[in-house]
Design a protein around this motif. Structure first.
Motif, mmCIF file in Angstrom:
data_model
loop_
_atom_site.group_PDB
_atom_site.id
_atom_site.type_symbol
_atom_site.label_atom_id
_atom_site.label_comp_id
_atom_site.label_asym_id
_atom_site.label_seq_id
_atom_site.Cartn_x
_atom_site.Cartn_y
_atom_site.Cartn_z
ATOM 1 N N GLY A 296 0.814 -1.211 0.000
ATOM 2 C CA GLY A 296 0.000 0.000 0.000
ATOM 3 C C GLY A 296 0.842 1.254 0.000
ATOM 4 O O GLY A 296 0.541 2.227 -0.703
ATOM 5 N N GLU A 297 1.905 1.261 0.790
ATOM 6 C CA GLU A 297 2.797 2.427 0.829
ATOM 7 C C GLU A 297 3.496 2.629 -0.509
ATOM 8 O O GLU A 297 3.671 3.751 -0.961
ATOM 9 C CB GLU A 297 3.834 2.266 1.937
ATOM 10 N N GLU A 298 3.904 1.525 -1.147
ATOM 11 C CA GLU A 298 4.586 1.636 -2.437
ATOM 12 C C GLU A 298 3.645 2.142 -3.524
ATOM 13 O O GLU A 298 4.064 2.867 -4.417
ATOM 14 C CB GLU A 298 5.161 0.278 -2.833
ATOM 15 N N ARG A 299 2.378 1.778 -3.452
ATOM 16 C CA ARG A 299 1.413 2.193 -4.462
ATOM 17 C C ARG A 299 0.860 3.585 -4.207
ATOM 18 O O ARG A 299 0.259 4.181 -5.091
ATOM 19 C CB ARG A 299 0.254 1.201 -4.515
ATOM 20 N N HIS A 300 1.025 4.097 -3.009
ATOM 21 C CA HIS A 300 0.492 5.411 -2.657
ATOM 22 C C HIS A 300 1.262 6.486 -3.421
ATOM 23 O O HIS A 300 2.481 6.523 -3.387
ATOM 24 C CB HIS A 300 0.619 5.627 -1.155
ATOM 25 N N PRO A 301 0.565 7.365 -4.134
ATOM 26 C CA PRO A 301 1.278 8.388 -4.892
ATOM 27 C C PRO A 301 2.019 9.340 -3.951
ATOM 28 O O PRO A 301 1.598 9.561 -2.815
ATOM 29 C CB PRO A 301 0.166 9.120 -5.643
ATOM 30 N N PRO A 302 3.107 9.907 -4.429
ATOM 31 C CA PRO A 302 3.855 10.835 -3.584
ATOM 32 C C PRO A 302 3.032 12.086 -3.280
ATOM 33 O O PRO A 302 2.174 12.493 -4.073
ATOM 34 C CB PRO A 302 5.092 11.175 -4.414
ATOM 35 N N THR A 303 3.308 12.682 -2.155
ATOM 36 C CA THR A 303 2.621 13.913 -1.766
ATOM 37 C C THR A 303 3.075 15.038 -2.682
ATOM 38 O O THR A 303 4.278 15.250 -2.856
ATOM 39 C CB THR A 303 2.962 14.265 -0.307
ATOM 40 N N PRO A 304 2.124 15.778 -3.280
ATOM 41 C CA PRO A 304 2.527 16.892 -4.144
ATOM 42 C C PRO A 304 3.147 18.009 -3.314
ATOM 43 O O PRO A 304 2.847 18.160 -2.131
ATOM 44 C CB PRO A 304 1.214 17.340 -4.791
ATOM 45 N N GLU A 305 3.999 18.792 -3.951
ATOM 46 C CA GLU A 305 4.636 19.905 -3.229
ATOM 47 C C GLU A 305 3.659 21.031 -2.954
ATOM 48 O O GLU A 305 3.734 21.689 -1.935
ATOM 49 C CB GLU A 305 5.810 20.455 -4.037
ATOM 50 N N TRP A 306 2.731 21.252 -3.891
ATOM 51 C CA TRP A 306 1.802 22.380 -3.799
ATOM 52 C C TRP A 306 0.391 21.920 -4.130
ATOM 53 O O TRP A 306 0.190 20.996 -4.910
ATOM 54 C CB TRP A 306 2.221 23.510 -4.750
#
Length: 111
Positions: free
Chosen positions: A43-53
């Motif tokens: 789940g962590e690997e599939r979770h998209p990265p947090t956007p900067e803005w």
């Protein structure tokens, strides 16, 4: 063999059966926990990265309500990811900066 030795042997056999059942149960718990841990990692690997803005839209989705950093704890429900350039442009067009995460400060655009 007397009754005391016989009953002691029976008790030891009983103890052995109990411990075997406990061991089976413990191994099942370990397998369940390993499965949950593997699922969490996937789940962590599939979770998209947090956007900067983030840019928050109004109810009609046409007007822009606020600009947030990607780590803002109160971004609202109608946000979409934005690039650094989009966040700067929104702030230059007088879109309010979030008062909690202060993206204008993070971007170096403080009046």
């Amino acid at each position: 063999m007397n009754d005391a030795e016989s009953s002691r042997l029976a008790l030891l056999h009983f103890l052995e059966r109990v411990q075997e059942r406990d061991l089976v149960r413990t191994r099942r718990w370990i397998a369940d926990e390993e499965r949950r841990e593997a699922e969490r990692r996937v789940g962590e690997e599939r979770h998209p990265p947090t956007p900067e803005w983030l840019i928050e839209r109004g109810l009609d989705r046409k007007n822009t309500v606020a600009v947030h950093t990607g780590e803002c704890w109160d971004p609202g429900k109608r946000v979409r990811p934005a690039t650094r350039a989009q966040a700067i442009e929104a702030l230059r067009q007088q879109v309010p900066a979030c008062s909690k995460c202060r993206p204008d400060t993070a971007l170096g655009i403080v009046d």
